[in-house]
Design an enzyme around this catalytic site. Structure first.
Site, PDB file in Angstrom:
ATOM      1  N   HIS A 271      -7.060  39.406  -5.301  1.00  9.98           N
ATOM      2  CA  HIS A 271      -6.725  39.820  -6.668  1.00  9.98           C
ATOM      3  C   HIS A 271      -5.619  40.868  -6.592  1.00  9.98           C
ATOM      4  O   HIS A 271      -5.587  41.685  -5.681  1.00  9.98           O
ATOM      5  CB  HIS A 271      -7.957  40.436  -7.360  1.00  9.98           C
ATOM      6  CG  HIS A 271      -7.820  40.501  -8.847  1.00  9.98           C
ATOM      7  ND1 HIS A 271      -7.163  41.528  -9.478  1.00  9.98           N
ATOM      8  CD2 HIS A 271      -8.223  39.639  -9.819  1.00  9.98           C
ATOM      9  CE1 HIS A 271      -7.185  41.306 -10.786  1.00  9.98           C
ATOM     10  NE2 HIS A 271      -7.806  40.174 -11.018  1.00  9.98           N
ATOM     11  N   ASP A 328     -13.049  33.813 -10.493  1.00 13.88           N
ATOM     12  CA  ASP A 328     -13.019  32.341 -10.472  1.00 13.88           C
ATOM     13  C   ASP A 328     -13.847  31.732  -9.357  1.00 13.88           C
ATOM     14  O   ASP A 328     -14.003  30.512  -9.302  1.00 13.88           O
ATOM     15  CB  ASP A 328     -11.554  31.874 -10.317  1.00 13.88           C
ATOM     16  CG  ASP A 328     -10.738  32.248 -11.547  1.00 13.88           C
ATOM     17  OD1 ASP A 328      -9.652  32.833 -11.380  1.00 13.88           O
ATOM     18  OD2 ASP A 328     -11.218  31.992 -12.662  1.00 13.88           O
TER      19      ASP A 328
HETATM   20  C1  SDX Z   1      -7.278  35.487 -12.052  1.00 14.75           C
HETATM   21  O1  SDX Z   1      -4.480  39.462 -12.863  1.00 14.75           O
HETATM   22  C2  SDX Z   1      -5.660  39.223 -13.289  1.00 14.75           C
HETATM   23  O2  SDX Z   1      -6.373  40.099 -13.749  1.00 14.75           O
HETATM   24  C3  SDX Z   1      -6.077  37.765 -13.202  1.00 14.75           C
HETATM   25  C4  SDX Z   1      -7.521  37.484 -13.565  1.00 14.75           C
HETATM   26  C5  SDX Z   1      -7.773  37.734 -15.042  1.00 14.75           C
HETATM   27  O3  SDX Z   1      -8.927  37.996 -15.403  1.00 14.75           O
HETATM   28  O4  SDX Z   1      -6.807  37.546 -15.832  1.00 14.75           O
HETATM   29  O5  SDX Z   1      -8.382  38.307 -12.818  1.00 14.75           O
HETATM   30  C6  SDX Z   1      -7.873  36.021 -13.311  1.00 14.75           C
HETATM   31  O6  SDX Z   1      -6.235  34.903 -12.090  1.00 14.75           O
HETATM   32  C7  SDX Z   1      -7.977  35.745 -10.734  1.00 14.75           C
HETATM   33  C8  SDX Z   1      -7.163  35.247  -9.486  1.00 14.75           C
HETATM   34  C9  SDX Z   1      -7.353  33.737  -9.358  1.00 14.75           C
HETATM   35  N1  SDX Z   1      -6.437  33.191  -8.318  1.00 14.75           N
HETATM   36  C10 SDX Z   1      -6.931  32.754  -7.129  1.00 14.75           C
HETATM   37  O7  SDX Z   1      -8.104  32.863  -6.788  1.00 14.75           O
HETATM   38  C11 SDX Z   1      -5.886  32.098  -6.237  1.00 14.75           C
HETATM   39  C12 SDX Z   1      -6.022  32.617  -4.794  1.00 14.75           C
HETATM   40  N2  SDX Z   1      -5.614  34.024  -4.812  1.00 14.75           N
HETATM   41  C13 SDX Z   1      -4.270  34.341  -4.440  1.00 14.75           C
HETATM   42  O8  SDX Z   1      -3.305  33.379  -4.685  1.00 14.75           O
HETATM   43  C14 SDX Z   1      -3.871  35.798  -4.678  1.00 14.75           C
HETATM   44  O9  SDX Z   1      -4.858  36.566  -4.120  1.00 14.75           O
HETATM   45  C15 SDX Z   1      -3.613  36.262  -6.102  1.00 14.75           C
HETATM   46  C16 SDX Z   1      -2.662  35.368  -6.825  1.00 14.75           C
HETATM   47  C17 SDX Z   1      -4.897  36.366  -6.871  1.00 14.75           C
HETATM   48  C18 SDX Z   1      -3.001  37.676  -6.004  1.00 14.75           C
HETATM   49  O10 SDX Z   1      -1.753  37.546  -5.450  1.00 14.75           O
HETATM   50  P1  SDX Z   1      -0.891  38.822  -4.959  1.00 14.75           P
HETATM   51  O11 SDX Z   1      -1.455  40.083  -5.519  1.00 14.75           O
HETATM   52  O12 SDX Z   1       0.542  38.493  -5.242  1.00 14.75           O
HETATM   53  O13 SDX Z   1      -1.168  38.889  -3.429  1.00 14.75           O
HETATM   54  P2  SDX Z   1      -0.343  38.111  -2.316  1.00 14.75           P
HETATM   55  O14 SDX Z   1      -0.250  36.645  -2.656  1.00 14.75           O
HETATM   56  O15 SDX Z   1       0.926  38.862  -2.053  1.00 14.75           O
HETATM   57  O16 SDX Z   1      -1.313  38.253  -1.039  1.00 14.75           O
HETATM   58  C19 SDX Z   1      -1.360  39.452  -0.261  1.00 14.75           C
HETATM   59  C20 SDX Z   1      -1.731  38.980   1.147  1.00 14.75           C
HETATM   60  C21 SDX Z   1      -0.805  37.875   1.655  1.00 14.75           C
HETATM   61  O17 SDX Z   1      -0.865  37.934   3.080  1.00 14.75           O
HETATM   62  P3  SDX Z   1       0.392  38.685   3.856  1.00 14.75           P
HETATM   63  O18 SDX Z   1       1.662  38.047   3.310  1.00 14.75           O
HETATM   64  O19 SDX Z   1       0.244  40.156   3.482  1.00 14.75           O
HETATM   65  O20 SDX Z   1       0.137  38.391   5.314  1.00 14.75           O
HETATM   66  O21 SDX Z   1      -3.034  38.393   1.129  1.00 14.75           O
HETATM   67  C22 SDX Z   1      -2.927  36.993   1.446  1.00 14.75           C
HETATM   68  C23 SDX Z   1      -1.478  36.597   1.258  1.00 14.75           C
HETATM   69  O22 SDX Z   1      -1.152  35.502   2.122  1.00 14.75           O
HETATM   70  N3  SDX Z   1      -3.787  36.299   0.482  1.00 14.75           N
HETATM   71  C24 SDX Z   1      -4.578  35.249   0.773  1.00 14.75           C
HETATM   72  C25 SDX Z   1      -5.243  34.960  -0.420  1.00 14.75           C
HETATM   73  N4  SDX Z   1      -4.858  35.799  -1.395  1.00 14.75           N
HETATM   74  C26 SDX Z   1      -3.950  36.628  -0.832  1.00 14.75           C
HETATM   75  N5  SDX Z   1      -4.765  34.566   1.908  1.00 14.75           N
HETATM   76  C27 SDX Z   1      -5.648  33.535   1.849  1.00 14.75           C
HETATM   77  N6  SDX Z   1      -6.348  33.172   0.726  1.00 14.75           N
HETATM   78  C28 SDX Z   1      -6.161  33.868  -0.421  1.00 14.75           C
HETATM   79  N7  SDX Z   1      -6.822  33.542  -1.532  1.00 14.75           N
END
Ligand code: SDX
Length: 392
Positions: A271, A328
């Protein structure tokens, strides 16, 4: 400082507005709507009360709540011509795309909902969409199931009415286990607002040009559709099903999630703000066990989900990046137990988020926020002379 543009991809460290609606503390995993803890609201309030609280700032008393519900029911009729727009979609159309289109189409049938210069106009637009959106959402499901398009039942509560519109069958008596409505009501409360997330920021951005409320909400539905945002609840179940089909080896998928060259992500994890447990995920996980128990539903993917969570919380890739289950991760397991088809999961998220989007849009309009218009860092070509076609 005038003239200095700071690049902040994804607005990770940018505050877009001042808001009095929702408070999040990502480190401590705190979520409050207008100062009330999400844990209290999920336990003690119902969804329409929470909608009123988010939009108008106070918990309603009995007559305020009854008037609010009455005014919403008065506006729950959707113009018959809207059905012709729905007819134009193929059955295979994703419900979120249909819902976004129908929501925007409502403007054409309610032109007075665009200019909301008075409090009364704003209130009328708000009760209109709170009455009509559940009908449109139910119609996206009925279209898929080739069921007749129906209307609400004024004798029912807001959430039971929604459930009836989704699930009633021609010629069959409609009845539902109260535990189902209670679970649905709680899920909608947990999704109701979340400060400046992607879809809410979109609603504010579109609304800041003074496009109408329905057009702003339609844009919010589109933003929520993405698998990185609300679409994750559908992606989680598809991921869990995939792991089950593949033999249930969660360790193999944990490795894939950590492999930078592998596009596979652990959907429902991570998140932007919560660097601790998402408080909603905690409540939903507990509720999943309760609801499946009450309904006598066995769902093998629940055990897979719990296995993944346990492994991730012990795996330093996830621990280092503070990746925890988010809202989710478990919600789809309850939706499925309630008989909601997976392609409707994000529509359920939109139904929950509707009052939050409305509250944020109303706050933005009442505070007369300026039109949203960020700058950029230009990295393109310097000036160059035009070359005629013959010479290229
Ligand atoms: C919602 O914003 C809100 O409040 C949203 C929400 C709401 O109520 O409105 O809470 C609802 O959308 C919840 C999130 C649902 N999405 C997912 O579950 C999809 C999987 N999650 C990711 O795609 C990600 O964690 C996000 C999109 C939720 C957050 O993305 P960020 O903050 O841009 O983080 P990032 O992608 O830059 O990740 C940081 C690091 C990265 O690794 P490095 O590049 O530092 O090595 O963490 C890793 C990412 O690769 N990472 C994951 C991961 N999520 C982040 N690695 C594996 N699996 C994951 N799910």
């Amino acid at each position: 400082e005038a003239g200095v543009i700071t690049l902040d991809r994804g607005y990770k460290n940018t505050g877009s507005c001042e808001s009095a609606i929702t408070f999040l503390d990502g480190e401590k995993g705190i979520l409050r709507y207008r100062g009330y803890a999400i844990e209290d609201l999920a336990e003690k309030a119902d969804f329409l009360e929470v909608a009123y609280l988010l939009i108008f700032g106070e918990l309603p008393n009995k007559e305020q709540l009854e008037k609010f519900h009455h005014d919403i029911k008065e506006e729950s009729q959707v113009d018959e011509e809207v059905k012709k727009i729905l007819d134009g979609f193929p059955k295979a159309a994703h419900p979120m795309g249909v819902l976004s289109s129908l929501t925007s189409a409502l403007t054409a049938f309610n032109p007075s909902s665009v200019d909301v210069s008075s409090e009364e106009d704003m209130y009328n637009a708000i009760v209109k969409i709170l009455g009509k959106f559940p009908v449109l959402a139910a119609w996206t499901l009925r279209k898929k199931k080739s069921l007749p398009l129906n209307y609400g039942d004024d004798s029912l509560g807001y959430v039971e009415n929604l459930h009836k519109m989704m699930f009633e069958k021609p010629g069959k008596k409609y009845d539902v286990d109260p535990a189902v409505i209670e679970a649905l009501d709680k899920l909608l409360i947990l999704h109701a607002d979340h400060e400046q997330n992607c879809s809410t920021s979109t609603v504010r951005m579109v609304g800041s040009s003074h496009a109408g409320l329905f057009a702003s909400l339609s844009a919010g539905v589109s933003a929520l559709w993405g698998p990185l945002h609300g679409g994750a609840n559908q992606a989680v179940i598809e991921m869990l099903e995939g792991i089950k089909e593949d033999g249930g080896d969660t360790k193999k998928f944990m490795e894939k999630a950590k492999d930078k060259d592998d596009p596979f992500r652990l959907m429902g994890f991570g998140h932007r703000v919560y660097k601790n447990f998402d408080p909603r995920a905690k409540i939903i996980k507990k509720s999943a066990d309760e609801v499946l128990g009450q309904l006598g539903v066995e769902d093998p993917v629940l055990e897979i989900a719990k296995g993944l969570e346990k492994e991730a919380l012990e795996d330093d890739y996830f621990v280092k990046r503070k990746l925890y289950p988010n809202v989710d991760f478990y919600s789809g397991i309850i939706y499925r137990a309630l008989g909601i088809p997976v392609e409707m999961f994000t529509v359920m998220f939109a139904l929950g988020r509707l009052p939050g989007w409305i509250a944020q849009w109303r706050e933005m309009r009442m505070k007369k926020e300026p039109i949203g218009r960020p700058r950029q860092i230009y990295v393109g070509e310097n000036h160059r002379e035009f070359t005629d076609l013959e010479k290229r």
